[in-house]
Design a protein around this motif. Structure first.
Motif, PDB file in Angstrom:
ATOM      1  N   GLN A 141    -108.864  40.552 -28.500  1.00 39.61           N
ATOM      2  CA  GLN A 141    -109.641  41.161 -27.434  1.00 39.61           C
ATOM      3  C   GLN A 141    -110.605  42.210 -27.968  1.00 39.61           C
ATOM      4  O   GLN A 141    -111.772  42.276 -27.556  1.00 39.61           O
ATOM      5  CB  GLN A 141    -108.691  41.798 -26.412  1.00 39.61           C
ATOM      6  CG  GLN A 141    -109.384  42.317 -25.160  1.00 39.61           C
ATOM      7  CD  GLN A 141    -109.997  41.200 -24.336  1.00 39.61           C
ATOM      8  OE1 GLN A 141    -109.368  40.159 -24.146  1.00 39.61           O
ATOM      9  NE2 GLN A 141    -111.221  41.396 -23.859  1.00 39.61           N
ATOM     10  N   LEU A 142    -110.165  43.012 -28.932  1.00 32.09           N
ATOM     11  CA  LEU A 142    -111.028  44.049 -29.510  1.00 32.09           C
ATOM     12  C   LEU A 142    -112.201  43.437 -30.269  1.00 32.09           C
ATOM     13  O   LEU A 142    -113.341  43.910 -30.159  1.00 32.09           O
ATOM     14  CB  LEU A 142    -110.207  44.948 -30.436  1.00 32.09           C
ATOM     15  CG  LEU A 142    -109.224  45.900 -29.755  1.00 32.09           C
ATOM     16  CD1 LEU A 142    -108.334  46.583 -30.789  1.00 32.09           C
ATOM     17  CD2 LEU A 142    -109.972  46.942 -28.937  1.00 32.09           C
ATOM     18  N   ASN A 173    -113.536  40.350 -29.895  1.00 31.08           N
ATOM     19  CA  ASN A 173    -114.446  39.666 -28.971  1.00 31.08           C
ATOM     20  C   ASN A 173    -115.263  40.658 -28.147  1.00 31.08           C
ATOM     21  O   ASN A 173    -116.447  40.434 -27.886  1.00 31.08           O
ATOM     22  CB  ASN A 173    -113.662  38.734 -28.053  1.00 31.08           C
ATOM     23  CG  ASN A 173    -113.183  37.473 -28.749  1.00 31.08           C
ATOM     24  OD1 ASN A 173    -113.836  36.990 -29.670  1.00 31.08           O
ATOM     25  ND2 ASN A 173    -112.048  36.941 -28.338  1.00 31.08           N
ATOM     26  N   ASP A 174    -114.646  41.764 -27.731  1.00 35.00           N
ATOM     27  CA  ASP A 174    -115.389  42.793 -27.001  1.00 35.00           C
ATOM     28  C   ASP A 174    -116.475  43.406 -27.875  1.00 35.00           C
ATOM     29  O   ASP A 174    -117.589  43.682 -27.405  1.00 35.00           O
ATOM     30  CB  ASP A 174    -114.441  43.884 -26.502  1.00 35.00           C
ATOM     31  CG  ASP A 174    -113.535  43.393 -25.380  1.00 35.00           C
ATOM     32  OD1 ASP A 174    -113.818  42.319 -24.819  1.00 35.00           O
ATOM     33  OD2 ASP A 174    -112.536  44.083 -25.083  1.00 35.00           O
ATOM     34  N   ILE A 232    -119.421  41.008 -28.173  1.00 32.64           N
ATOM     35  CA  ILE A 232    -120.265  41.035 -26.974  1.00 32.64           C
ATOM     36  C   ILE A 232    -121.150  42.274 -26.959  1.00 32.64           C
ATOM     37  O   ILE A 232    -122.313  42.234 -26.545  1.00 32.64           O
ATOM     38  CB  ILE A 232    -119.386  40.971 -25.715  1.00 32.64           C
ATOM     39  CG1 ILE A 232    -118.649  39.624 -25.639  1.00 32.64           C
ATOM     40  CG2 ILE A 232    -120.207  41.192 -24.455  1.00 32.64           C
ATOM     41  CD1 ILE A 232    -117.647  39.535 -24.511  1.00 32.64           C
ATOM     42  N   GLN A 233    -120.603  43.388 -27.442  1.00 33.26           N
ATOM     43  CA  GLN A 233    -121.330  44.653 -27.399  1.00 33.26           C
ATOM     44  C   GLN A 233    -122.399  44.776 -28.479  1.00 33.26           C
ATOM     45  O   GLN A 233    -123.494  45.293 -28.225  1.00 33.26           O
ATOM     46  CB  GLN A 233    -120.328  45.810 -27.529  1.00 33.26           C
ATOM     47  CG  GLN A 233    -120.979  47.192 -27.480  1.00 33.26           C
ATOM     48  CD  GLN A 233    -119.948  48.306 -27.576  1.00 33.26           C
ATOM     49  OE1 GLN A 233    -118.731  48.055 -27.550  1.00 33.26           O
ATOM     50  NE2 GLN A 233    -120.413  49.539 -27.681  1.00 33.26           N
TER      51      GLN A 233
END
Length: 224
Positions: free
Chosen positions: A28-29, A31-32, A35-36
């Motif tokens: 999750q970290l 992939n986030d 995206i950022q």
């Protein structure tokens, strides 16, 4: 992105005794962060061939100007000038295409996708599947029905094993792996040699892992 990963306290974020929970946190970290920090763009379809260059565009523009000049004057000198410009364009096109195709061959081992993509683009007949005959004798009318027919066929070729009798293995070792040492240096070496591949089910691109190898070798080496 490297600075972002460096600022994360991975030992605190991945503190669960379950490796699955830690993996979900890590995924999750990453992939986030992608995206950022990773810019996205929509590729535009180009009508020009991949070997097209600016000099070719300039030469074609000069050819069109020479043709327009000849049509207005109808003089032999302007026609000769037009033929010269036309031949220059033909020469540039042949040279550019030959150079591009030679570069694909030279880089075939390192980038075979580019070669096969170019070959596929030159095919005039595009291969397709269907329609297929279903079990009731009718023909498929959609991609979903074609998928179902192929899936049933592949399933029919599987070997049906007798699960009522499963033999025991002839030898079972009493030894077990107690200590697993996955150091940051080992992880860094593996991440640094990743190839550029399409992301798998975790949606993490290998390029992100490779580019941020020094920052991501720490969480990869954490064992619950």
């Amino acid at each position: 992105m490297n600075e972002y990963f460096m600022g994360i306290d991975w030992a605190d974020r991945m503190c669960s005794d379950s490796i699955d929970d830690n993996w979900e946190v890590f995924k999750q970290l990453v992939n986030d962060a992608a995206i950022q920090f990773v810019p996205t763009s929509t590729p535009k379809a180009s009508k020009s061939p991949p070997w097209w260059t600016k000099s070719i565009s300039v030469a074609i523009k000069a050819k069109h100007s020479a043709l327009s000049r000849y049509r207005r004057s109808r003089s032999c000198a302007d026609y000769a000038n037009y033929k010269t410009k036309r031949n220059i364009v033909k020469c540039k096109l042949r040279t550019a295409q030959k150079t591009y195709e030679q570069s694909l061959l030279n880089k075939f081992k390192s980038n075979p996708k580019a070669f096969y993509s170019y070959v596929k683009s030159k095919q005039k007949v595009k291969p397709s599947i269907g329609p297929l005959e279903k079990t009731d004798g009718s023909s498929t009318t959609s991609d979903e029905e074609i998928t179902d027919v192929l899936n049933r066929y592949f399933e029919s070729t599987f070997t049906q094993e007798d699960l009522s009798y499963i033999p025991s293995p002839p030898f079972r070792s009493e030894e077990s792996i107690c200590d697993v040492n996955i150091s940051e240096s080992i992880v860094l070496e593996k991440l640094s040699t990743l190839k550029d591949k399409t992301p798998g089910p975790d949606s993490i691109h290998s390029y992100v892992l490779k580019a941020c190898a020094h920052a991501l070798c720490t969480p990869y080496s954490i064992c619950p």
